[in-house]
Design a protein around this motif. Structure first.
Motif, PDB file in Angstrom:
ATOM      1  N   LEU A 109       0.714  -1.109   0.083  1.00 15.54           N
ATOM      2  CA  LEU A 109      -0.037  -0.002   0.014  1.00 15.54           C
ATOM      3  C   LEU A 109       0.979   1.332   0.045  1.00 15.54           C
ATOM      4  N   ILE A 110       2.018   1.114   0.789  1.00 14.32           N
ATOM      5  CA  ILE A 110       2.633   2.554   0.857  1.00 14.32           C
ATOM      6  C   ILE A 110       3.403   2.652  -0.353  1.00 14.32           C
ATOM      7  N   LEU A 111       3.941   1.605  -0.950  1.00 14.54           N
ATOM      8  CA  LEU A 111       4.515   1.827  -2.253  1.00 14.54           C
ATOM      9  C   LEU A 111       3.830   2.287  -3.361  1.00 14.54           C
ATOM     10  N   LYS A 112       2.455   1.536  -3.478  1.00 13.68           N
ATOM     11  CA  LYS A 112       1.697   2.135  -4.276  1.00 13.68           C
ATOM     12  C   LYS A 112       1.284   3.643  -4.329  1.00 13.68           C
ATOM     13  N   ALA A 113       1.139   4.150  -3.035  1.00 17.20           N
ATOM     14  CA  ALA A 113       0.783   5.556  -2.759  1.00 17.20           C
ATOM     15  C   ALA A 113       1.572   6.533  -3.494  1.00 17.20           C
ATOM     16  N   GLN A 114       3.232   6.174  -3.554  1.00 15.40           N
ATOM     17  CA  GLN A 114       3.888   6.623  -4.097  1.00 15.40           C
ATOM     18  C   GLN A 114       3.803   6.618  -5.580  1.00 15.40           C
ATOM     19  N   GLU A 115       3.254   5.907  -6.444  1.00 15.50           N
ATOM     20  CA  GLU A 115       3.135   5.881  -7.792  1.00 15.50           C
ATOM     21  C   GLU A 115       2.382   7.244  -8.321  1.00 15.50           C
ATOM     22  N   ASP A 116       2.755   7.640  -9.820  1.00 16.90           N
ATOM     23  CA  ASP A 116       2.183   8.892 -10.320  1.00 16.90           C
ATOM     24  C   ASP A 116       0.677   8.626 -10.887  1.00 16.90           C
ATOM     25  N   ILE A 117       0.106   9.806 -11.130  1.00 14.95           N
ATOM     26  CA  ILE A 117      -1.135   9.846 -11.512  1.00 14.95           C
ATOM     27  C   ILE A 117      -1.256  10.632 -12.663  1.00 14.95           C
ATOM     28  N   GLN A 118      -1.821  10.288 -13.741  1.00 17.05           N
ATOM     29  CA  GLN A 118      -2.231  10.942 -14.833  1.00 17.05           C
ATOM     30  C   GLN A 118      -3.543  11.689 -14.950  1.00 17.05           C
ATOM     31  N   HIS A 119      -3.711  12.817 -14.310  1.00 17.93           N
ATOM     32  CA  HIS A 119      -4.919  13.356 -14.203  1.00 17.93           C
ATOM     33  C   HIS A 119      -4.643  14.714 -14.255  1.00 17.93           C
ATOM     34  N   SER A 120      -5.256  15.649 -15.269  1.00 18.54           N
ATOM     35  CA  SER A 120      -4.930  17.159 -15.042  1.00 18.54           C
ATOM     36  C   SER A 120      -5.190  17.872 -13.919  1.00 18.54           C
ATOM     37  N   TRP A 121      -6.002  17.464 -13.128  1.00 21.65           N
ATOM     38  CA  TRP A 121      -6.249  18.207 -11.906  1.00 21.65           C
ATOM     39  C   TRP A 121      -5.421  18.119 -10.916  1.00 21.65           C
ATOM     40  N   PHE A 122      -4.492  16.926 -10.800  1.00 20.23           N
ATOM     41  CA  PHE A 122      -3.279  17.009  -9.932  1.00 20.23           C
ATOM     42  C   PHE A 122      -2.474  17.708 -10.683  1.00 20.23           C
ATOM     43  N   GLU A 123      -1.871  17.724 -11.561  1.00 20.99           N
ATOM     44  CA  GLU A 123      -0.792  18.387 -12.224  1.00 20.99           C
ATOM     45  C   GLU A 123      -0.955  19.653 -12.415  1.00 20.99           C
TER      46      GLU A 123
END
Length: 372
Positions: free
Chosen positions: A176-190
């Protein structure tokens, strides 16, 4: 070394399924012999099963027909423990165990507040509630995932309290902790133009996303924000209609099921649980483990226990749109409060580590095998 069988319908993505998967993997890592016995070997979590776990596919047409395959399994493999989850699976496991006069110890785990779960399903209630009252007492132990679930079983289903053990769901692990660090491809976060409010759960009546959407509409009258809801379900059409009715199409996104919700939790400004009822509230702990401040309805049962009656997050009355909106605004407009709740959430989430839960399950396995 015990042989432990974990029996459930499939691994199609619910909270109970994820809990059983984590238990199976952790028990196997600790050297136990584990069979994951599935009515049908299917589901999005299937490829997450450890190579150390033996997957048994009963290949049954449905729950009811799986009883015959389960009886054959119990006779052939003779596990010391059979742990089941979800009410129908619990009943099938109890019936199969008694029918074949197996020496396997039967442990049924209850993941929902059953009185609330069946309150609006009258026909199902007429069938399931009497069966639960009659046959759950035949289990050697019943695991309730919260004290609220245990109280419901005692008060409304007349289960002997001595048979019940409360074990909070195993939620937090290294994955869970590792997956939380993964990138998100979503304009609202960018773009980072507005704070992001997150909800996660099946799009059903139980999760009450209309209350969250209406609260979000009030929030937009005071501050800019975005709302993301992760999950799929039969209420999608109703929610889309409500979003359109409130003219929120540009500010609310229903992203459906996503394999890694933890990356969204890590990057959101506040997580909201809007449920009418829960058994435990897994997603609350998941969000807290990602350091996300939380607002939750004080629904039966689980959230108040998880949040220490408001010490680790904000509790609001079920269905109260205005109080939910005010609580979310309070967090979004107060950086110090956000940081305080984030730190408290991280601290509290450690209490729900997989290893802690597995230790308690092993204690129960030992109890029943020794005839206590």
């Amino acid at each position: 070394m015990n042989k432990i069988a974990l029996y459930l319908p499939n691994l199609c993505g619910g909270g109970a399924e994820r809990v059983m998967l984590l238990l199976a993997n952790q028990l196997a890592d600790m050297g136990e012999k584990v069979d994951l016995v599935l009515v049908k070997s299917e589901g999005i979590f299937l490829d997450k099963v450890s190579m150390k776990v033996n997957v048994i596919d009963l290949k049954a047409r449905n729950f009811l027909f799986s009883i015959f395959s389960l009886i054959r399994y119990l006779k052939a493999e003779k596990p010391q423990i059979i742990l089941s989850a979800i009410e129908k699976a619990n009943l099938i496991a109890i019936w199969a165990n008694r029918f074949c006069r197996s020496r396997s110890k039967n442990i049924a785990s209850c993941h929902n507040n059953l009185s609330n779960h069946y309150a609006s399903a009258i026909h199902l209630k007429r069938i399931m509630c009497p069966l639960i009252k009659k046959f759950y007492p035949y289990a050697d132990r019943i695991v309730a995932v919260s004290q609220g679930v245990a109280d419901d079983l005692i008060q409304n289903f007349h289960i002997n309290p001595n048979k019940i053990r409360v074990i909070y769901n195993p939620i937090v692990n290294a994955d869970l902790i590792l997956k939380a660090q993964e990138d998100i491809q979503h304009s609202w976060f960018e773009n980072n133009d507005a704070p992001i409010i997150l909800g996660v759960g099946r799009l059903t009546k139980q999760k009450d996303f209309p209350t969250l959407i209406r609260a979000f509409s009030l929030i937009l009258q005071q501050i800019p924000a975005k709302l993301i809801i992760l999950g799929e379900g039969e209420d999608r059409g109703r929610l889309e209609y409500l979003i359109k009715e409130l003219k929120l199409e540009n500010d609310v996104s229903l992203l459906g099921f996503v394999e890694n919700p933890y990356a969204y939790m890590q990057r959101s400004d506040v997580f909201v649980l809007s449920s009418r009822w829960e058994g435990f509230g897994n997603v609350l702990v998941e969000a807290m483990a990602c350091g996300c401040p939380v607002v939750s309805t004080n629904c039966p049962s689980g959230p108040a226990e998880i949040l220490g009656n408001g010490e680790y997050g904000i509790l609001v009355p079920v269905g109260d749109v205005e109080k939910m909106a005010k609580s979310i605004i309070k967090i979004l407009t107060n950086k110090e409060l956000r940081e305080e709740l984030s730190n408290k959430a991280l601290k509290r989430a450690k209490e729900f580590h997989v290893e802690k839960a597995v230790e308690k399950y092993l204690q129960i396995f030992s109890e029943v095998c020794m005839g206590k």
